[in-house]
Design a protein around this motif. Sequence first.
Motif, PDB file in Angstrom:
ATOM      1  N   ARG A 160       0.816  -1.215   0.000  1.00  0.00           N
ATOM      2  CA  ARG A 160       0.000   0.000   0.000  1.00  0.00           C
ATOM      3  C   ARG A 160       0.853   1.270   0.000  1.00  0.00           C
ATOM      4  NH1 ARG A 160      -5.263   1.359   3.359  1.00  0.00           N
ATOM      5  NH2 ARG A 160      -5.118   3.606   3.295  1.00  0.00           N
ATOM      6  N   ASP A 161       1.859   1.301   0.857  1.00  0.00           N
ATOM      7  CA  ASP A 161       2.709   2.500   0.954  1.00  0.00           C
ATOM      8  C   ASP A 161       3.483   2.726  -0.343  1.00  0.00           C
ATOM      9  OD1 ASP A 161       1.857   3.007   3.545  1.00  0.00           O
ATOM     10  OD2 ASP A 161       3.458   1.782   4.435  1.00  0.00           O
ATOM     11  N   GLU A 162       3.998   1.633  -0.948  1.00  0.00           N
ATOM     12  CA  GLU A 162       4.740   1.765  -2.205  1.00  0.00           C
ATOM     13  C   GLU A 162       3.827   2.256  -3.331  1.00  0.00           C
ATOM     14  OE1 GLU A 162       8.124  -1.712  -1.704  1.00  0.00           O
ATOM     15  OE2 GLU A 162       6.099  -2.277  -2.328  1.00  0.00           O
ATOM     16  N   LEU A 163       2.588   1.746  -3.365  1.00  0.00           N
ATOM     17  CA  LEU A 163       1.630   2.207  -4.374  1.00  0.00           C
ATOM     18  C   LEU A 163       1.315   3.687  -4.181  1.00  0.00           C
ATOM     19  CD1 LEU A 163      -0.959  -0.713  -4.597  1.00  0.00           C
ATOM     20  CD2 LEU A 163       0.483   0.156  -6.443  1.00  0.00           C
ATOM     21  N   ARG A 168       1.798   9.152  -6.042  1.00  0.00           N
ATOM     22  CA  ARG A 168       2.076  10.540  -5.684  1.00  0.00           C
ATOM     23  C   ARG A 168       3.159  11.122  -6.572  1.00  0.00           C
ATOM     24  NH1 ARG A 168       4.132  11.903   0.222  1.00  0.00           N
ATOM     25  NH2 ARG A 168       5.697  13.304  -0.593  1.00  0.00           N
ATOM     26  N   GLY A 169       4.163  10.298  -6.847  1.00  0.00           N
ATOM     27  CA  GLY A 169       5.245  10.748  -7.724  1.00  0.00           C
ATOM     28  C   GLY A 169       4.770  10.996  -9.140  1.00  0.00           C
TER      29      GLY A 169
END
Length: 172
Positions: A160-163, A168-169
């Motif tokens: 989830r955090d990586e997605l 965001r990037g």
Amino acid sequence: AIILCIQDGSVDAERSNVTDLVSSMDPTGKRTIFVLTKVDMAEQNHSHPDRIRKILSGKLFPMKALGYFAVVTGRGNKDDTIQDIKEYEEEFFQKSKIFKGGIINSSQITTRNLSFAVSECFWKMVRDTVEQQADAFKATRFNLETEWKNNYPRIRELDRDELFEKARGEIL
């Protein structure tokens, strides 16, 4: 769909083909609720109490149903309000020789109890349908995940955090 099988209690209900028709549409009775109307007129016509008991126990007609109910549909006065009809129905069932003797289960009488039964049946059908759809979605998700893993075995799934960081990037 819920099937309400409405039968006039003031006439010879055994000669009606309504129950045969409903039985052919819902042979297991899982969607059918049987309603015997005009039971006040049936009592005035001196219908045999055992006949009404057989109807409301599901033994007189060749059909199955979720429930069997007796209701009073009014006095035939077109000026009666819904409240007048409700009061007449309650009064009839309290004074009725057939129904107050405990021959018929009290949950099987009045329009109020019928409406509760229809509501309960409706929401049970909704719950069953939602559960079926949820199971279908889970199966579809599992199949898609399996297909992804088989087609792209070397691509790692992001947590989830990586997605979130990746999206965001891309947005900024």
